[in-house]
Structures are given as structure tokens and as C-alpha cells.
Scaffold this active site. Sequence first.
Site, short mmCIF file in Angstrom:
data_model
loop_
_atom_site.label_atom_id
_atom_site.label_comp_id
_atom_site.label_asym_id
_atom_site.label_seq_id
_atom_site.Cartn_x
_atom_site.Cartn_y
_atom_site.Cartn_z
N LYS A 114 0.86 -1.19 0.00
CA LYS A 114 0.00 0.00 0.00
C LYS A 114 0.89 1.23 0.00
CE LYS A 114 -4.47 1.20 0.51
NZ LYS A 114 -5.73 0.50 0.20
N ASP A 154 -7.23 4.47 -4.27
CA ASP A 154 -7.78 4.32 -2.92
C ASP A 154 -8.42 5.68 -2.63
OD1 ASP A 154 -7.72 2.44 -0.43
OD2 ASP A 154 -7.13 4.36 0.42
C1 AKG Z 1 -7.73 -2.16 -1.35
O1 AKG Z 1 -8.23 -3.27 -1.54
O2 AKG Z 1 -7.96 -1.48 -0.33
C2 AKG Z 1 -6.80 -1.63 -2.34
O3 AKG Z 1 -6.11 -0.69 -2.09
C3 AKG Z 1 -6.73 -2.35 -3.62
C4 AKG Z 1 -6.43 -1.49 -4.75
C5 AKG Z 1 -6.12 -2.31 -5.98
O4 AKG Z 1 -5.00 -2.77 -6.09
O5 AKG Z 1 -7.02 -2.44 -6.78
#
Ligand code: AKG
Length: 432
Positions: A114, A154
Site C-alpha cells: 500500500k 484508494d
Molecule cells: C484495497 O483493496 O484497499 C486496495 O487498495 C486495492 C487497490 C487495488 O490494487 O485495486
Amino acid sequence: VKRNQNEPEFQQAVYEVLESLQPVAERRPDLVEAGVFERIVEPERGIQFRVAWVDDNGKVQVNRGFRYQFNSAIGPYKGGIRLHPSVCASIIKFLGFEQIFKNSLTGLPIGGGKGGSDFDPKGKSDGEVMRFCQAFMTELSRHIGADTDVPAGDIGTGAREIGYMFGQYKRIRNEYVGVLTGKGLQWGGSLARTEATGYGLCYLVDAMLKDHGTSFEGKKVVISGSGNVAIYATQKATELGAKVIALSDSNGYVVDENGINLDVVKEIKEVRRGRIKEYVEAVPSAKYFEGKGIWNVKCDIALPCATQNEINEEDAKALVANGVQAVGEGANMPSTPEAIAVFQGSNILFAPAKAANAGGVATSALEMSQNSQRLSWTFEEVDSKLHQIMVNIYHNISSAAKEYGCEGNLVAGANIAGFLKVAEAMKAQGVM
Ligand code: AKG
């Protein structure tokens, strides 16, 4: 604990997971011996960097950028980029840690990571957002890649920001690759990615309700937030026969007993980038309330889709007292540990974020597959894969809970099922 003293969100996330892994540690001494429990709570790599850019008045602005590459045992690091003034190491580490288990639950080959920055896109011009994103990617581009680490959106990072970041990566690396997901449809994005987190949440909650002989049909639903997750959860819950009666933002919440009109919300949020209070200008029969308080609105199903720790013990008690039957977490860690204890002590159905909001990242992984194939799948194809993934997640976490002696506890089930796959891979790949 000493190591992460000033990181309360990260500690909260770690405690919750380790607590539910107790029965795994007892049954799997081999994983204890391989040091998996100690290793999994430490990020493989964390990067912090300066992001300097020039605002519209010619003034130099400095923000802080982060990327925590938490775990790559089952695939390249994968997880979004949060742009919000609250962003700090603790928040990015908690999100990166949660991402390991969530990504594992999707059944797809993606590790956990992240990133983010304390930059606040609110009130900034397009030009300022672009210059920030370019500066952010100038440093981040050294650390990511289509087979290494694939960021996405996000809070605060939507299609516009992903576009500016993708453009800058391409310019610096001279490579047209799937290094980010959530891209525009004309340049490598996947159909249904925009809808995926909200749709996926409803698919998983629907599977949970059906397993208990009920459904969304005729239910009153309260959803917090009014961003991407909340909007598409509203759409899918409505399609499944429910009536969504409330949405919110960080200033307040709107209640529309006739059912939220999504066209109005989309116009406010996606076109005007406005605030939820503007809803009552278009729908005068609805009511706007300033401040926190959305969890006092009586409902059958609550879907928190705003941010971490938005439901505290008192909110959870209010929901239970008002007869809530099910809670599904669309945001990451929206319920405090005390709130979860209230839900679990009240016999309501509770679907934790790691499982319930995994549809977004699952569809990102499907975007990566399409990019690798240099093909685009239809909306129906992606949506039906997403649906299947969410139903599978529900059944896997529910079985894991049963197998480890905590039937019905989906928090434990999600942590255990997500952990085991990563833990086996970490053991097989040796101590590192
Ligand atoms: C989450 O699942 O909170 C993400 O940040 C995923 C974002 C992604 O890679 O699509």
C-alpha cells in the site's frame, strides 16, 4: 510492540489478526518454527520520500510519499495509493498489512502493499493534482513495475490521478505496461473495475445472507461514504431489491426514505466533485444532517464504506439496538475492535473488510491478466468472475472458521484462510 509504538492503526490491525491466528499457531508448529508469525508482521520494504511540486501561485509545496511493500510470497505487491491529509506510516502500514490477507483471499496471485501521501486533492486544481502526481511517480517509478509492485487507487486517488501517474511512469521508463490498475478503458483499464469494490461487497453480503436463509430483498440499507465504493454498493444493493436510505461524507449525512437517487449522487460526486449536502437541493424531500450520526439511522443492513474506525462501540450499540441484521465492511477496518465485539456478541451477521471489500483488488488482478494477454474482456465476463470470486471467498472463510473451531466468526475465518496460503508460501520459500 515496542517497534511500532507510535503506530496505533498498524498495531490495531496486527492485534486483530494475531489474536485470530492463535488456533493456527497451536495446530501448525511447523509455521511457528519457520518464523512466519514474526516475519509476516514486518514489511519486506518501506519507502518514504519527499514529493515537491509547485502550486498555482508558484509556491513550492512539499508532501510526504510512502510505499510499504509488505509481502510478496504469493505474487507482486498489490494495493492502492491513498491521498489524504491523515496519511502517515501507521495508516499505510495497517493498510498494507491487511492487504496481504485480502489479496490472498481473492485466490489470485497478488502480494500485499500500500502507498500514499498526505497530499489533499480536495480543493486543488487539475494542474496542481497533475504536478503532484507527476512528482510522486517520479520517485515511486524506481520501486514499482508490472511484475514487482502494481499500485492502484484508494481514497483520493481515482481515474484522474491514476492517469497522471501512469503517464509519468510511461514517460520515465519508456514502457507501456500494466504497472497501475484502475486505468481508463481506452488505455488498458478493465471494464467493471470502477464498480468492483461496491458490487463485490454486495455479492459477498448476499452470499452471507443467503446462507442464513435471507437476502437483500425488501431490506433498508444504510451506507456510509459517498465515494466509489459507496456509490456502486448503493447501485448493486438496489438492484438486489434493497432500499438504500442514507449516504454520508466527512461533513454529514443525507437520509432519503424513498431510496437514494444515484444519478443525483453521481452528478455531485463524479462530475462536480461536490459534497453530499448538495443532495437535498435536487431532492428536497430528503434530509441532511451535519456531523457524525449516520449509524443512528434505523436499518436492516449497514455497509460502512467511508474510512477506518468510523464505527465505534457506541455506534455499534445504536445499530444493534435499532435491529440491524447484517454489517458488511466496504471500507478498510471501519469498525473499532470494541465495535466488532458488540456485533459478535449480538448474533448479527458480520462480514469483515478483508473479505467483504476484496472485490476491488480482485478485479485489479483481472485487469493485470488482461494487460498481460493484451486483451480486454467484456463487462459481463469480468463481473461474473468477480461474482464467483466473492461467493468463493464467503464459503472459504466460513469453512475456515468452522475448521478452526470458531464457526460463524468470519473475522477469524478471513484471517485464518488469508494467512494459511501466504504462510505456506513463506515457509516453502525459506527464511528471508
Ligand atoms: C484495497 O483493496 O484497499 C486496495 O487498495 C486495492 C487497490 C487495488 O490494487 O485495486
